[in-house]
Design a protein around this motif. Structure first.
Motif, PDB file in Angstrom:
ATOM      1  N   TYR A   1       0.824  -1.203   0.000  1.00 31.45           N
ATOM      2  CA  TYR A   1       0.000   0.000   0.000  1.00 31.45           C
ATOM      3  C   TYR A   1       0.857   1.251   0.000  1.00 31.45           C
ATOM      4  O   TYR A   1       2.039   1.223   0.334  1.00 31.45           O
ATOM      5  N   VAL A   2       0.210   2.346  -0.363  1.00 27.81           N
ATOM      6  CA  VAL A   2       0.811   3.673  -0.269  1.00 27.81           C
ATOM      7  C   VAL A   2      -0.032   4.459   0.735  1.00 27.81           C
ATOM      8  O   VAL A   2      -1.230   4.641   0.518  1.00 27.81           O
ATOM      9  N   PRO A   3       0.582   4.895   1.852  1.00 26.53           N
ATOM     10  CA  PRO A   3      -0.192   5.641   2.840  1.00 26.53           C
ATOM     11  C   PRO A   3      -0.200   7.140   2.559  1.00 26.53           C
ATOM     12  O   PRO A   3       0.770   7.695   2.037  1.00 26.53           O
ATOM     13  N   GLU A   4      -1.295   7.746   2.901  1.00 27.19           N
ATOM     14  CA  GLU A   4      -1.412   9.205   2.938  1.00 27.19           C
ATOM     15  C   GLU A   4      -2.154   9.511   4.222  1.00 27.19           C
ATOM     16  O   GLU A   4      -3.386   9.461   4.259  1.00 27.19           O
ATOM     17  N   GLY A   5      -1.386   9.747   5.299  1.00 28.88           N
ATOM     18  CA  GLY A   5      -1.997   9.808   6.624  1.00 28.88           C
ATOM     19  C   GLY A   5      -2.509   8.416   6.950  1.00 28.88           C
ATOM     20  O   GLY A   5      -1.770   7.440   6.890  1.00 28.88           O
ATOM     21  N   THR A   6      -3.812   8.316   7.250  1.00 33.36           N
ATOM     22  CA  THR A   6      -4.399   7.003   7.521  1.00 33.36           C
ATOM     23  C   THR A   6      -5.136   6.432   6.307  1.00 33.36           C
ATOM     24  O   THR A   6      -5.624   5.309   6.352  1.00 33.36           O
TER      25      THR A   6
ATOM     26  N   VAL B   1      -2.105  -1.047  13.862  1.00 33.58           N
ATOM     27  CA  VAL B   1      -3.210  -0.156  13.563  1.00 33.58           C
ATOM     28  C   VAL B   1      -4.282  -0.995  12.874  1.00 33.58           C
ATOM     29  O   VAL B   1      -3.992  -1.683  11.896  1.00 33.58           O
ATOM     30  N   SER B   2      -5.489  -0.942  13.402  1.00 30.22           N
ATOM     31  CA  SER B   2      -6.633  -1.588  12.788  1.00 30.22           C
ATOM     32  C   SER B   2      -7.614  -0.490  12.406  1.00 30.22           C
ATOM     33  O   SER B   2      -7.930   0.371  13.233  1.00 30.22           O
ATOM     34  N   MET B   3      -8.073  -0.521  11.157  1.00 23.95           N
ATOM     35  CA  MET B   3      -8.949   0.541  10.666  1.00 23.95           C
ATOM     36  C   MET B   3     -10.182  -0.049  10.003  1.00 23.95           C
ATOM     37  O   MET B   3     -10.054  -0.921   9.128  1.00 23.95           O
ATOM     38  N   GLU B   4     -11.347   0.403  10.416  1.00 23.01           N
ATOM     39  CA  GLU B   4     -12.563   0.110   9.669  1.00 23.01           C
ATOM     40  C   GLU B   4     -12.634   1.167   8.582  1.00 23.01           C
ATOM     41  O   GLU B   4     -12.507   2.368   8.864  1.00 23.01           O
ATOM     42  N   CYS B   5     -12.806   0.729   7.326  1.00 26.07           N
ATOM     43  CA  CYS B   5     -12.689   1.651   6.197  1.00 26.07           C
ATOM     44  C   CYS B   5     -13.866   1.563   5.240  1.00 26.07           C
ATOM     45  O   CYS B   5     -14.418   0.486   5.011  1.00 26.07           O
ATOM     46  N   ASP B   6     -14.191   2.702   4.662  1.00 25.57           N
ATOM     47  CA  ASP B   6     -14.997   2.744   3.448  1.00 25.57           C
ATOM     48  C   ASP B   6     -14.009   2.586   2.307  1.00 25.57           C
ATOM     49  O   ASP B   6     -12.884   3.100   2.374  1.00 25.57           O
TER      50      ASP B   6
ATOM     51  N   PRO C   1     -10.435   5.439   6.393  1.00 22.65           N
ATOM     52  CA  PRO C   1     -10.889   4.970   7.705  1.00 22.65           C
ATOM     53  C   PRO C   1     -12.097   5.741   8.247  1.00 22.65           C
ATOM     54  O   PRO C   1     -12.193   6.957   8.105  1.00 22.65           O
ATOM     55  N   THR C   2     -12.983   4.985   8.868  1.00 25.62           N
ATOM     56  CA  THR C   2     -14.088   5.567   9.626  1.00 25.62           C
ATOM     57  C   THR C   2     -13.846   5.366  11.123  1.00 25.62           C
ATOM     58  O   THR C   2     -14.447   6.040  11.942  1.00 25.62           O
ATOM     59  N   LYS C   3     -12.961   4.431  11.453  1.00 31.71           N
ATOM     60  CA  LYS C   3     -12.573   4.172  12.846  1.00 31.71           C
ATOM     61  C   LYS C   3     -11.149   3.647  12.844  1.00 31.71           C
ATOM     62  O   LYS C   3     -10.798   2.790  12.024  1.00 31.71           O
ATOM     63  N   VAL C   4     -10.310   4.171  13.739  1.00 30.02           N
ATOM     64  CA  VAL C   4      -8.915   3.748  13.850  1.00 30.02           C
ATOM     65  C   VAL C   4      -8.643   3.315  15.284  1.00 30.02           C
ATOM     66  O   VAL C   4      -8.953   4.054  16.226  1.00 30.02           O
ATOM     67  N   VAL C   5      -8.085   2.131  15.440  1.00 31.65           N
ATOM     68  CA  VAL C   5      -7.660   1.629  16.748  1.00 31.65           C
ATOM     69  C   VAL C   5      -6.174   1.309  16.635  1.00 31.65           C
ATOM     70  O   VAL C   5      -5.742   0.684  15.663  1.00 31.65           O
ATOM     71  N   SER C   6      -5.392   1.750  17.603  1.00 34.29           N
ATOM     72  CA  SER C   6      -3.945   1.519  17.538  1.00 34.29           C
ATOM     73  C   SER C   6      -3.422   1.039  18.879  1.00 34.29           C
ATOM     74  O   SER C   6      -4.056   1.240  19.920  1.00 34.29           O
TER      75      SER C   6
END
Length: 154
Positions: free
Chosen positions: A42-47, A85-90, A139-144
């Motif tokens: 992946y390529v990140p841009e922030g989260t 980091v676990s992210m719920e994403c659209d 992401p709609t929710k981020v847990v770290s």
């Protein structure tokens, strides 16, 4: 302060972690109602994470049906070093060939570490882009968590 509160990463730490790591495990919902897991570069841009994959893949079929995923990026070889980091994403499925090729070029640059290689591979990327789609995970929710913040104590 709870142990959970002690190990949460700041927004800046999450961004730096996503930039430093290289593989995200993406969970989409399969046609049988069970999670379908796939590792992706992946390529990140922030989260927000961008990647590409074959348009005919199971994960794309799943994401077309339900454009939501959970994304996990993790590191650490022992309990006191665990971080993630676990992210719920659209999820946006990108069909536009130019955008897909741009994501492929970004991936090539990130994973080869060389702008020169990315430029040299541009024709390969364009050929591949025809068979692929881009995926943008917002992401709609981020847990770290970062267990190193506990200093080896539990």
């Amino acid at each position: 302060m709870s142990r959970r509160e002690q190990i949460v990463m700041t927004t800046e730490e999450v961004g730096a972690f996503l930039l430093a790591e290289r593989v995200a495990t993406v969970a989409s919902m399969g046609p049988n109602g069970r999670p379908h897991l796939a590792p992706l570069w992946y390529v990140p841009e922030g989260t927000t994470l961008r990647t590409w994959t074959y348009g005919s893949s199971q994960k794309v079929a799943n994401l077309r049906r339900l454009p939501q995923a959970t994304v996990l990026v993790e590191a650490g070889d022992s309990y006191e070093e665990l971080r993630g980091v676990s992210m719920e994403c659209d999820v946006e499925v990108v069909e536009d060939g130019e955008r897909v090729a741009a994501i492929g070029s970004e991936l090539t640059h990130r994973y080869t570490g060389s702008e020169e290689v990315a430029v040299a591979a541009s024709q390969f990327v364009r050929v591949q882009a025809v068979k692929r789609v881009g995926l943008v995970f917002t992401p709609t929710k981020v847990v770290s968590w970062d267990h190193r913040k506990l200093g080896g104590g539990y």
